[in-house]
Design a protein around this motif. Structure first.
Motif, mmCIF file in Angstrom:
data_model
loop_
_atom_site.group_PDB
_atom_site.id
_atom_site.type_symbol
_atom_site.label_atom_id
_atom_site.label_comp_id
_atom_site.label_asym_id
_atom_site.label_seq_id
_atom_site.Cartn_x
_atom_site.Cartn_y
_atom_site.Cartn_z
ATOM 1 N N VAL A 67 12.151 -4.857 42.601
ATOM 2 C CA VAL A 67 11.758 -5.723 43.721
ATOM 3 C C VAL A 67 10.509 -6.523 43.358
ATOM 4 O O VAL A 67 10.403 -7.711 43.670
ATOM 5 N N PHE A 68 9.560 -5.868 42.682
ATOM 6 C CA PHE A 68 8.330 -6.562 42.277
ATOM 7 C C PHE A 68 8.634 -7.728 41.341
ATOM 8 O O PHE A 68 8.023 -8.801 41.451
ATOM 9 N N HIS A 69 9.585 -7.529 40.407
ATOM 10 C CA HIS A 69 9.957 -8.607 39.492
ATOM 11 C C HIS A 69 10.468 -9.819 40.260
ATOM 12 O O HIS A 69 10.063 -10.956 40.000
ATOM 13 N N TYR A 70 11.337 -9.582 41.223
ATOM 14 C CA TYR A 70 11.855 -10.701 42.018
ATOM 15 C C TYR A 70 10.753 -11.339 42.855
ATOM 16 O O TYR A 70 10.710 -12.567 43.021
ATOM 17 N N ALA A 71 9.852 -10.520 43.384
ATOM 18 C CA ALA A 71 8.735 -11.060 44.164
ATOM 19 C C ALA A 71 7.858 -11.970 43.307
ATOM 20 O O ALA A 71 7.398 -13.025 43.766
ATOM 21 N N GLU A 72 7.617 -11.562 42.052
ATOM 22 C CA GLU A 72 6.839 -12.400 41.132
ATOM 23 C C GLU A 72 7.481 -13.784 40.994
ATOM 24 O O GLU A 72 6.806 -14.806 41.040
ATOM 25 N N GLU A 73 8.814 -13.794 40.810
ATOM 26 C CA GLU A 73 9.530 -15.060 40.654
ATOM 27 C C GLU A 73 9.481 -15.869 41.941
ATOM 28 O O GLU A 73 9.269 -17.090 41.922
ATOM 29 N N ILE A 74 9.682 -15.212 43.072
ATOM 30 C CA ILE A 74 9.707 -15.901 44.363
ATOM 31 C C ILE A 74 8.374 -16.576 44.651
ATOM 32 O O ILE A 74 8.315 -17.759 45.012
ATOM 33 N N PHE A 75 7.288 -15.854 44.467
ATOM 34 C CA PHE A 75 5.982 -16.421 44.807
ATOM 35 C C PHE A 75 5.483 -17.401 43.743
ATOM 36 O O PHE A 75 4.710 -18.316 44.044
ATOM 37 N N ALA A 76 5.945 -17.229 42.500
ATOM 38 C CA ALA A 76 5.634 -18.241 41.480
ATOM 39 C C ALA A 76 6.320 -19.557 41.818
ATOM 40 O O ALA A 76 5.735 -20.641 41.689
ATOM 41 N N LEU A 77 7.570 -19.481 42.263
ATOM 42 C CA LEU A 77 8.277 -20.692 42.685
ATOM 43 C C LEU A 77 7.610 -21.312 43.906
ATOM 44 O O LEU A 77 7.554 -22.548 44.042
ATOM 45 N N MET A 81 6.254 -25.075 44.129
ATOM 46 C CA MET A 81 6.659 -26.010 45.172
ATOM 47 C C MET A 81 5.439 -26.614 45.865
ATOM 48 O O MET A 81 5.400 -27.820 46.148
ATOM 49 N N ALA A 82 4.424 -25.771 46.117
ATOM 50 C CA ALA A 82 3.212 -26.271 46.756
ATOM 51 C C ALA A 82 2.529 -27.317 45.888
ATOM 52 O O ALA A 82 2.052 -28.344 46.388
ATOM 53 N N HIS A 83 2.480 -27.089 44.585
ATOM 54 C CA HIS A 83 1.879 -28.067 43.675
ATOM 55 C C HIS A 83 2.666 -29.370 43.680
ATOM 56 O O HIS A 83 2.099 -30.465 43.663
ATOM 57 N N ARG A 92 5.042 -25.285 34.279
ATOM 58 C CA ARG A 92 5.647 -23.963 34.209
ATOM 59 C C ARG A 92 6.971 -23.985 33.474
ATOM 60 O O ARG A 92 7.219 -23.182 32.605
ATOM 61 N N GLY A 93 7.843 -24.929 33.816
ATOM 62 C CA GLY A 93 9.131 -25.044 33.160
ATOM 63 C C GLY A 93 10.007 -23.818 33.398
ATOM 64 O O GLY A 93 9.766 -23.015 34.294
ATOM 65 N N VAL A 94 11.038 -23.697 32.586
ATOM 66 C CA VAL A 94 11.929 -22.557 32.678
ATOM 67 C C VAL A 94 11.242 -21.337 32.078
ATOM 68 O O VAL A 94 10.644 -21.416 31.011
ATOM 69 N N ARG A 95 11.346 -20.197 32.756
ATOM 70 C CA ARG A 95 10.667 -18.983 32.311
ATOM 71 C C ARG A 95 11.672 -18.056 31.643
ATOM 72 O O ARG A 95 12.774 -17.849 32.143
ATOM 73 N N LEU A 96 11.277 -17.493 30.512
ATOM 74 C CA LEU A 96 12.088 -16.504 29.815
ATOM 75 C C LEU A 96 11.282 -15.227 29.693
ATOM 76 O O LEU A 96 10.230 -15.195 29.063
ATOM 77 N N ASN A 97 11.779 -14.153 30.312
ATOM 78 C CA ASN A 97 11.176 -12.832 30.177
ATOM 79 C C ASN A 97 11.914 -12.107 29.063
ATOM 80 O O ASN A 97 13.112 -11.816 29.190
ATOM 81 N N ILE A 98 11.215 -11.841 27.976
ATOM 82 C CA ILE A 98 11.872 -11.292 26.783
ATOM 83 C C ILE A 98 11.141 -10.042 26.304
ATOM 84 O O ILE A 98 9.907 -9.984 26.329
ATOM 85 N N GLY A 99 11.898 -9.044 25.922
ATOM 86 C CA GLY A 99 11.327 -7.821 25.368
ATOM 87 C C GLY A 99 11.606 -7.732 23.878
ATOM 88 O O GLY A 99 12.678 -8.130 23.420
#
Length: 308
Positions: A67-77, A81-83, A92-99
């Motif tokens: 849930v926290f991961h999705y929240a990070e994405e939601i509030f980053a978006l 949008m505000a900017h 910011r562009g497209v984000r890639l979370n990679i391990g």
């Protein structure tokens, strides 16, 4: 839950980021009973515990991390949008979370990710390093989009996990100049009794190297066993012992670490995989990495450099 209460999600997100209700309340300018009560309502709506107490800190449960991961994405978006609404351009562009698996050679990992950094559209990479087992858990929770590994995921990792073979490279022996001069003649028989820095026994490369030593009748003196590939090379650069690494990045290893390549461990290969979850297969940056590898990246890397 039919509809997410984003105010409750925001309170949860702040508590998770700060590690305690008290710290979150100071930022939110709200009373502690208010935030605690709303957090309990959110957990009830979700139908699962999101946080658990360890000592004085609150830590995320497995569901909480997802849930926290999705929240990070939601509030980053939301910030993006505000900017945009204020007339600001976003980088910011497209984000890639990679391990990246800790046993994965970091120079190979960089080569695989390099095309993303050179794309015309802005892209942002969030890269973490960890053990393969923990990264596979993160993929299952959709916390990362893909992982780079030297071993494929097994069926036990989950039926919705997919392996993408990227390529392979023969392995070479490297050493600091003083050690290389001492053990260069009559390779590889000269390596008998030489000091070696080896990956740990739980890695695929170590199993292959043990078989190679046996086939060549070489008894190495193991100075250290190091799981992290970059740390192993740092030891090698200091002259602590000879070490193995993919020939595909031999020029970078020699230049970056000041070492010399002594020869190839014929028949020993490192293989590399991208591992994804089904729902992430269409990520444009994942597609770019896979396409670059499939277009012969390792074939090009393995070609010896032309003589000056």
């Amino acid at each position: 839950m039919d509809r997410i209460n984003y105010q409750h999600l925001y309170y949860f997100w702040m508590v998770a980021k700060q590690g305690s209700v008290t710290a979150a309340c100071e930022i939110l300018h709200l009373a502690q009973p208010t935030v605690s009560g709303q957090l309990a309502v959110f957990e009830q709506a979700v139908g699962a515990k999101l946080l658990r107490r360890e000592g004085r800190k609150l830590v995320l449960t497995d569901t909480g991390r997802a849930v926290f991961h999705y929240a990070e994405e939601i509030f980053a978006l939301g910030r993006e949008m505000a900017h945009m609404l204020k007339g600001r351009t976003t980088e910011r562009g497209v984000r890639l979370n990679i391990g990246v698996s800790d046993a994965m050679p970091k120079l190979i990992a960089y080569r695989l990710m390099a095309p993303v950094l050179k794309m015309s559209e802005p892209a942002q990479i969030h890269c973490v390093e960890d053990k393969t087992e923990r990264l596979l858990t993160e993929i299952g929770l959709h916390s990362i989009d893909m992982m780079l590994s030297d071993v494929p995921a097994t069926p036990a990792a989950g039926t919705r996990i997919f392996n993408h073979f990227l390529g392979e490279s023969v392995v070479a022996v490297f050493a600091a100049p003083t050690l290389a001069a001492r053990y260069r003649d009559d390779f590889p028989r000269c390596l008998n009794g030489a000091p070696f820095l080896l990956p740990t026994t739980n890695t695929a490369l170590r199993r292959s190297l043990d078989q190679w030593f046996d086939s060549q009748q070489i008894s190495p003196v193991i100075q250290a066993e190091v799981e992290d590939s970059a740390l192993l090379k740092t030891f090698g650069a200091a002259g602590a012992g000879l070490f193995f690494s993919p020939y595909a990045v031999s020029s970078e290893i020699q230049r970056q670490y000041g070492t010399q390549m002594m020869g190839l461990a014929e028949g020993v290969f490192e293989r590399f995989y991208a591992i994804t979850a089904q729902r992430r297969l269409k990520h444009p940056l994942v597609a770019a990495i896979l396409e670059n590898a499939q277009q012969g990246l390792f074939d090009l890397l393995d070609k010896p450099a032309a003589a000056d």
